[in-house]
Motif scaffolding. Sequence first.
Motif, PDB file in Angstrom:
ATOM      1  N   MET A 143       0.822  -1.196   0.000  1.00  0.00           N
ATOM      2  CA  MET A 143       0.000   0.000   0.000  1.00  0.00           C
ATOM      3  C   MET A 143       0.862   1.255   0.000  1.00  0.00           C
ATOM      4  O   MET A 143       1.957   1.269   0.557  1.00  0.00           O
ATOM      5  N   ASP A 144       0.353   2.299  -0.607  1.00  0.00           N
ATOM      6  CA  ASP A 144       1.037   3.585  -0.674  1.00  0.00           C
ATOM      7  C   ASP A 144       1.161   4.165   0.728  1.00  0.00           C
ATOM      8  O   ASP A 144       0.174   4.283   1.453  1.00  0.00           O
ATOM      9  N   SER A 145       2.372   4.537   1.134  1.00  0.00           N
ATOM     10  CA  SER A 145       2.592   5.066   2.478  1.00  0.00           C
ATOM     11  C   SER A 145       1.889   6.401   2.709  1.00  0.00           C
ATOM     12  O   SER A 145       1.712   6.828   3.854  1.00  0.00           O
ATOM     13  N   ALA A 146       1.474   7.073   1.640  1.00  0.00           N
ATOM     14  CA  ALA A 146       0.797   8.367   1.774  1.00  0.00           C
ATOM     15  C   ALA A 146      -0.683   8.219   2.097  1.00  0.00           C
ATOM     16  O   ALA A 146      -1.362   9.215   2.371  1.00  0.00           O
ATOM     17  N   LEU A 147      -1.192   6.985   2.083  1.00  0.00           N
ATOM     18  CA  LEU A 147      -2.624   6.778   2.281  1.00  0.00           C
ATOM     19  C   LEU A 147      -3.097   7.198   3.669  1.00  0.00           C
ATOM     20  O   LEU A 147      -4.070   7.947   3.803  1.00  0.00           O
ATOM     21  N   PHE A 163      -7.795  10.215  -5.970  1.00  0.00           N
ATOM     22  CA  PHE A 163      -6.681   9.264  -6.118  1.00  0.00           C
ATOM     23  C   PHE A 163      -6.768   8.574  -7.460  1.00  0.00           C
ATOM     24  O   PHE A 163      -7.768   8.670  -8.178  1.00  0.00           O
ATOM     25  N   ASP A 207      -4.532  -1.437  -1.724  1.00  0.00           N
ATOM     26  CA  ASP A 207      -3.263  -1.691  -2.405  1.00  0.00           C
ATOM     27  C   ASP A 207      -3.331  -1.319  -3.881  1.00  0.00           C
ATOM     28  O   ASP A 207      -2.316  -1.383  -4.585  1.00  0.00           O
ATOM     29  N   SER A 210      -3.335   4.869  -5.475  1.00  0.00           N
ATOM     30  CA  SER A 210      -2.079   5.607  -5.493  1.00  0.00           C
ATOM     31  C   SER A 210      -2.353   7.100  -5.649  1.00  0.00           C
ATOM     32  O   SER A 210      -3.452   7.513  -6.026  1.00  0.00           O
ATOM     33  N   ARG A 211      -1.373   7.897  -5.314  1.00  0.00           N
ATOM     34  CA  ARG A 211      -1.443   9.353  -5.431  1.00  0.00           C
ATOM     35  C   ARG A 211      -2.666   9.955  -4.720  1.00  0.00           C
ATOM     36  O   ARG A 211      -3.417  10.730  -5.313  1.00  0.00           O
TER      37      ARG A 211
END
Length: 239
Positions: A143-147, A163, A207, A210-211
Amino acid sequence: MNVRLRHDAIVRSLRRNGTTTVADLAAEIGASRRTVLRDISALRDDGFVIHSEPGRGGGLQLDPQSVQTTAKLSVAEVFALLISVASMRAAGNLPFAGLADAGLAKIEKALPRDKVRDLRRFLDCLYVGQLSPQVDISDLAAMDSALLPAFETAFLQRQPLGFRYRDAKGATTNRLVEPHALLILPPLWYLVAWDRVRDDFRHFRMDRISRPEVAEGATFQRRHVRFEDHVRPVRDLSR
């Protein structure tokens, strides 16, 4: 780089290099000399013993026995710990449940009152259940750490979240949704959100997101989310 990340980077650098200079630290973390000096002062206030030797050949040294005396965890960091424990519990794989709960309780007690309030609001959005054995998890990704930081703002401030989403066939679309719940069906995690374009709730595998970016300036009203019978709020899990 925000203040917390700078402080972490400075401590890591001091532990790794033994002795360094303000100029070297500034170059390493991409900040001004004045900012580094301010950060050093803040770290000393937090309990780190940082020695300063003036003159040629001098520099900054961190006492190897030095530790931070005050815990400054964000709501998102504590929430990450709580949901990790909750997901392991739901999966029936938490061998030291008592110790984990005792440790988390101590962390929660150390939080300021406003952060405790935000944490409780965040937890009210968290649900746990069992994944159907028919669900394909062969393409499970990281998973994106920015979530989580984005979720913290979107959930607590009730702001839409944009996103990029990759579906099961690999097609990518840009989405703008109203986040209402986080659903853990180990090992999969889902964002449950109202999709404005489709005018309905949708489950987005985290997962595949992103962004993430919070749409500042806009807000939405809370909607009631219906779950299947096996899904429970995390607060209902026995401790």
